[in-house]
Design a protein around this motif. Structure first.
Motif, PDB file in Angstrom:
ATOM      1  N   GLY A 114       0.818  -1.200   0.000  1.00  0.00           N
ATOM      2  CA  GLY A 114       0.000   0.000   0.000  1.00  0.00           C
ATOM      3  C   GLY A 114       0.852   1.249   0.000  1.00  0.00           C
ATOM      4  O   GLY A 114       2.077   1.197  -0.102  1.00  0.00           O
ATOM      5  N   ARG A 115       0.211   2.400   0.158  1.00  0.00           N
ATOM      6  CA  ARG A 115       0.927   3.679   0.100  1.00  0.00           C
ATOM      7  C   ARG A 115       1.876   3.876   1.272  1.00  0.00           C
ATOM      8  O   ARG A 115       2.762   4.732   1.228  1.00  0.00           O
ATOM      9  CB  ARG A 115      -0.073   4.832   0.036  1.00  0.00           C
ATOM     10  N   ASP A 116       1.694   3.078   2.340  1.00  0.00           N
ATOM     11  CA  ASP A 116       2.600   3.176   3.486  1.00  0.00           C
ATOM     12  C   ASP A 116       3.784   2.229   3.361  1.00  0.00           C
ATOM     13  O   ASP A 116       4.609   2.128   4.266  1.00  0.00           O
ATOM     14  CB  ASP A 116       1.851   2.892   4.785  1.00  0.00           C
ATOM     15  N   GLY A 117       3.869   1.531   2.232  1.00  0.00           N
ATOM     16  CA  GLY A 117       4.981   0.615   2.026  1.00  0.00           C
ATOM     17  C   GLY A 117       4.813  -0.718   2.718  1.00  0.00           C
ATOM     18  O   GLY A 117       5.739  -1.535   2.739  1.00  0.00           O
ATOM     19  N   GLU A 118       3.624  -0.976   3.280  1.00  0.00           N
ATOM     20  CA  GLU A 118       3.371  -2.214   4.003  1.00  0.00           C
ATOM     21  C   GLU A 118       2.449  -3.126   3.199  1.00  0.00           C
ATOM     22  O   GLU A 118       1.637  -2.660   2.397  1.00  0.00           O
ATOM     23  CB  GLU A 118       2.722  -1.911   5.365  1.00  0.00           C
ATOM     24  N   ASP A 121      -2.809  -6.301   5.528  1.00  0.00           N
ATOM     25  CA  ASP A 121      -2.901  -6.973   6.821  1.00  0.00           C
ATOM     26  C   ASP A 121      -3.313  -8.428   6.635  1.00  0.00           C
ATOM     27  O   ASP A 121      -4.264  -8.729   5.913  1.00  0.00           O
ATOM     28  CB  ASP A 121      -3.923  -6.260   7.708  1.00  0.00           C
ATOM     29  N   TRP A 179      -2.839   0.748  -4.098  1.00  0.00           N
ATOM     30  CA  TRP A 179      -2.119  -0.490  -3.815  1.00  0.00           C
ATOM     31  C   TRP A 179      -1.298  -0.880  -5.036  1.00  0.00           C
ATOM     32  O   TRP A 179      -1.473  -0.331  -6.109  1.00  0.00           O
ATOM     33  CB  TRP A 179      -3.091  -1.605  -3.443  1.00  0.00           C
ATOM     34  N   PRO A 205       8.643   5.950   3.379  1.00  0.00           N
ATOM     35  CA  PRO A 205       7.477   5.069   3.253  1.00  0.00           C
ATOM     36  C   PRO A 205       6.240   5.741   2.677  1.00  0.00           C
ATOM     37  O   PRO A 205       5.341   5.071   2.191  1.00  0.00           O
ATOM     38  CB  PRO A 205       7.230   4.607   4.696  1.00  0.00           C
ATOM     39  N   ASN A 206       6.175   7.078   2.721  1.00  0.00           N
ATOM     40  CA  ASN A 206       4.980   7.772   2.237  1.00  0.00           C
ATOM     41  C   ASN A 206       5.213   8.475   0.905  1.00  0.00           C
ATOM     42  O   ASN A 206       4.518   9.425   0.563  1.00  0.00           O
ATOM     43  CB  ASN A 206       4.512   8.796   3.283  1.00  0.00           C
ATOM     44  N   ARG A 207       6.172   7.999   0.129  1.00  0.00           N
ATOM     45  CA  ARG A 207       6.524   8.700  -1.106  1.00  0.00           C
ATOM     46  C   ARG A 207       5.456   8.584  -2.188  1.00  0.00           C
ATOM     47  O   ARG A 207       5.495   9.308  -3.171  1.00  0.00           O
ATOM     48  CB  ARG A 207       7.854   8.177  -1.639  1.00  0.00           C
ATOM     49  N   THR A 209       2.126   8.930  -1.570  1.00  0.00           N
ATOM     50  CA  THR A 209       0.861   9.456  -1.060  1.00  0.00           C
ATOM     51  C   THR A 209       0.322  10.608  -1.895  1.00  0.00           C
ATOM     52  O   THR A 209      -0.842  10.964  -1.784  1.00  0.00           O
ATOM     53  CB  THR A 209       1.014   9.944   0.391  1.00  0.00           C
TER      54      THR A 209
END
Length: 210
Positions: A114-118, A121, A179, A205-207, A209
Motif C-alpha cells: 500500500g501507500r505506506d509501504g506495508e 494486513d 495499492w 514510506p509515504n513517497r 501518497t
C-alpha cells in the motif's frame, strides 16, 4: 479405500455429487457453476497447486486421492444433461509464487504493498498473503492454473466456460486504488505511461501518497 467398512473418500463424494445433480435436474436446473480451484487446492492433482481436493483436509492441509474428481464432475453433469462452468477462486497460497519469494535474489513486487509501504494486513486475507496481481510473475502463475484446467477439460462436451471469482479475501484484485505501490510495479507504471517520474526521486514510506 476408506476406514474399515467405509468407502474411499472419492466414492462418498461422487455419490453425494450425483444425488445433488439429480435433485437439481428435477428442479429444472440446466447448469452448474462449481469451484474446482480454491484455497490454493484443486480438484485435480497438479504441481501448480498446494494440493487437492480442498474438500478433504481443507485449505490448510488438503489431502488427495488418486481418482480424478474433475473428470467425475464432468461425467456427473453429462449424465444429468446439465452444463458446467468450473470456477477458480485465487484466495490461497500459490506454491510457485512462494518459491520465488523464498529466493535470496527475488525481485520485489510479488506482494501487494500500500501507500505506506506495508503489505495488506494478514487478517484481511484467507491465508495471510495478498500477491500483487499487477506483477507479471503473479499473472503468469494465474494463467498457468487456468491453462492447465483448460487442458484437463479438453474434449468435455458439458463445459460452457470457465469463471474467475473475485473473492473479497482473494488476491486476484487490488484491495483498493492505492495499492501495488512497490518500487518495481511503480517503475513499470512510469515506463508504460510516462507519468509519476518525479515520485521515483523521492524516498521514505509515504513517497506515493501524493
Amino acid at each position: 479405500e476408506g476406514g474399515a467398512g467405509e468407502p474411499a473418500g472419492w466414492v462418498h463424494w461422487y455419490d453425494e455429487l450425483s444425488q445433488t445433480a439429480e435433485r437439481l435436474k428435477s428442479q429444472h436446473v440446466t447448469g452448474l457453476a462449481v469451484d474446482v480451484y480454491a484455497g490454493g487446492a484443486s480438484l485435480w492433482q497438479s504441481d501448480l497447486t498446494a494440493g487437492g481436493p480442498r474438500w478433504e483436509g481443507g485449505a490448510v492441509d488438503p489431502s488427495f486421492d488418486e481418482e480424478n474428481r474433475l473428470a467425475l464432475l464432468c461425467r456427473v453433469n453429462e449424465q444429468a444433461g446439465m452444463g458446467l462452468v468450473p470456477t477458480l477462486r485465487f484466495d490461497g497460497i500459490h506454491p510457485r509464487i512462494e518459491s520465488l519469494l523464498g529466493q535470496v535474489d527475488c525481485k520485489p513486487g510479488l506482494l501487494c504493498l500500500g501507500r505506506d509501504g506495508e503489505v495488506r494486513d494478514a487478517s484481511e486475507t484467507l491465508v495471510g498473503r495478498h500477491y500483487n496481481i499487477l506483477d507479471p510473475r503473479v499473472q503468469g502463475a494465474v494463467l498457468d492454473v487456468v491453462a492447465e484446467l483448460v487442458e484437463r477439460l479438453r474434449g468435455s462436451g458439458v463445459v460452457d466456460g470457465i469463471a474467475l471469482e473475485l473473492s473479497a479475501k482473494g488476491w486476484l484484485h487490488l484491495p483498493g486504488v492505492a495499492w501495488g505501490l512497490d518500487d518495481t510495479t511503480f517503475l513499470r507504471f512510469v515506463q508504460e505511461t510516462g507519468k509519476g517520474k518525479t515520485v521515483l526521486h523521492d524516498s521514505g514510506p509515504n513517497r506515493f501518497t501524493a
